[in-house]
Design an enzyme around this catalytic site. Sequence first.
Site, PDB file in Angstrom:
ATOM      1  N   SER A  61       0.803  -1.235   0.000  1.00  0.00           N
ATOM      2  CA  SER A  61       0.000   0.000   0.000  1.00  0.00           C
ATOM      3  C   SER A  61       0.831   1.278   0.000  1.00  0.00           C
ATOM      4  CB  SER A  61      -0.928   0.023   1.213  1.00  0.00           C
ATOM      5  OG  SER A  61      -2.137  -0.601   0.876  1.00  0.00           O
ATOM      6  N   LYS A 118       0.562   3.411  -2.925  1.00  0.00           N
ATOM      7  CA  LYS A 118      -0.637   4.228  -3.204  1.00  0.00           C
ATOM      8  C   LYS A 118      -0.348   5.730  -3.258  1.00  0.00           C
ATOM      9  CE  LYS A 118      -3.773   0.677  -1.385  1.00  0.00           C
ATOM     10  NZ  LYS A 118      -4.505   0.202  -0.196  1.00  0.00           N
ATOM     11  N   TYR A 138      -2.090  -2.448 -10.804  1.00  0.00           N
ATOM     12  CA  TYR A 138      -2.179  -2.272  -9.347  1.00  0.00           C
ATOM     13  C   TYR A 138      -1.352  -3.334  -8.610  1.00  0.00           C
ATOM     14  CZ  TYR A 138      -4.037  -2.409  -4.627  1.00  0.00           C
ATOM     15  OH  TYR A 138      -4.132  -2.440  -3.254  1.00  0.00           O
ATOM     16  N   TYR A 186      -4.338   3.036   7.582  1.00  0.00           N
ATOM     17  CA  TYR A 186      -5.572   2.236   7.594  1.00  0.00           C
ATOM     18  C   TYR A 186      -6.566   2.809   8.602  1.00  0.00           C
ATOM     19  CZ  TYR A 186      -2.312  -1.009   5.317  1.00  0.00           C
ATOM     20  OH  TYR A 186      -1.380  -1.574   4.492  1.00  0.00           O
ATOM     21  N   VAL A 213       1.119  -3.745   3.797  1.00  0.00           N
ATOM     22  CA  VAL A 213       1.113  -5.063   4.445  1.00  0.00           C
ATOM     23  C   VAL A 213       2.419  -5.836   4.232  1.00  0.00           C
ATOM     24  CG1 VAL A 213      -1.407  -5.317   4.477  1.00  0.00           C
ATOM     25  CG2 VAL A 213      -0.104  -6.181   2.516  1.00  0.00           C
TER      26      VAL A 213
HETATM   27  N1  GLU Z   1      -1.570  -5.466  -2.480  1.00  0.00           N
HETATM   28  C1  GLU Z   1      -2.264  -5.373  -1.237  1.00  0.00           C
HETATM   29  C2  GLU Z   1      -3.757  -5.532  -1.458  1.00  0.00           C
HETATM   30  O1  GLU Z   1      -4.259  -5.000  -2.377  1.00  0.00           O
HETATM   31  C3  GLU Z   1      -1.962  -4.076  -0.594  1.00  0.00           C
HETATM   32  C4  GLU Z   1      -2.618  -3.942   0.731  1.00  0.00           C
HETATM   33  C5  GLU Z   1      -1.894  -3.113   1.715  1.00  0.00           C
HETATM   34  O2  GLU Z   1      -0.671  -3.028   1.756  1.00  0.00           O
HETATM   35  O3  GLU Z   1      -2.607  -2.487   2.494  1.00  0.00           O
HETATM   36  O4  GLU Z   1      -4.437  -6.186  -0.721  1.00  0.00           O
END
Ligand code: GLU
Length: 305
Positions: A61, A64, A189, A241, A259
């Site tokens: 994430s 992002k 993604y 989060y 994550v």
């Molecule tokens: N690739 C992970 C997903 O889409 C990223 C989630 C994360 O790091 O919060 O679930």
Amino acid sequence: MQKLLNELIENNRSYCEHGKVANYIPELGKTRKDLLGISVYDIEGNLFQAGDFEHKFTLQSISKPIVLMLALLDNGEDIVFEKVGKEPTGDPFNSIVRLETFNEHKPLNPMINAGAISVSGLIHGASPAEKTRRILEFIRKITHNDGLQINEAVFQSELKTGDRNRSMAYFLKDFGNLGGNVDEILEVYFKQCSIEVTSKELAYIGALLARNGKDLLTGEQVFPLRYCHIVKSYMATCGMYDGSGEFAINVGVPAKSGVGGGIMGTVLNRMGIGVFGPALDQKGNSFAGLRIFEQMSEELSLSIY
Ligand code: GLU
């Protein structure tokens, strides 16, 4: 600073025991849970590192906010804000519920998966391969690291198991809020999430944001000030989060976690911080990484509030 970082690693390594390595992407589940590393770049460009700072991990994430920056550069903010909102959700990162209940049916922000998938769909390029190449080259450029690569095994693992993300993408598409082909956008993604870094790259990008987009080595303005404000505001309000409010109280700096175990923090006019600790708490944040940020914030009075 070096002494502080050594102590932070030493004092917090035992917290790794309390967390769990993410295994819903099976390949991530193979990571050792006792790893803990930190890198800090101050805004003069001095680097301090301790612990397992050489260990590679995937951005997940943390991609992002970086891909959001590229989407803003590619499209401008009006087009980006047509696809994603500006509000935190308080829900887990992979929650689908508000896509149906929020009457615009668009993701509330680009830090949750649904919003990040929409943003990946905005990256310019004729094919998923070209979009991915542009994202990888952008991250290589802003970190001065031409060696960065995609971890193919992590990508394949998420491609096989990412049905929650797939369902979100179809949901968005059905409401006309995802431009393009679902499989192609998900390929971009999943690949951006699978880019491998060390804590050093996170610290470098954090410091770049701390200097409001001015490169540490070249002095080049790589991001416009306005886009730095947008990206950092999202990090501050939704970067950790559904633990973002608690993080604001206990740490008080814009940050983004993934994550894979990384946390990227940015402290205006002071420093960029990259932490890696793959044992996660229930919300998906690095268990020991959170403690490191809390102690560092207290020790150095980092809170912006
Ligand atoms: N690739 C992970 C997903 O889409 C990223 C989630 C994360 O790091 O919060 O679930």
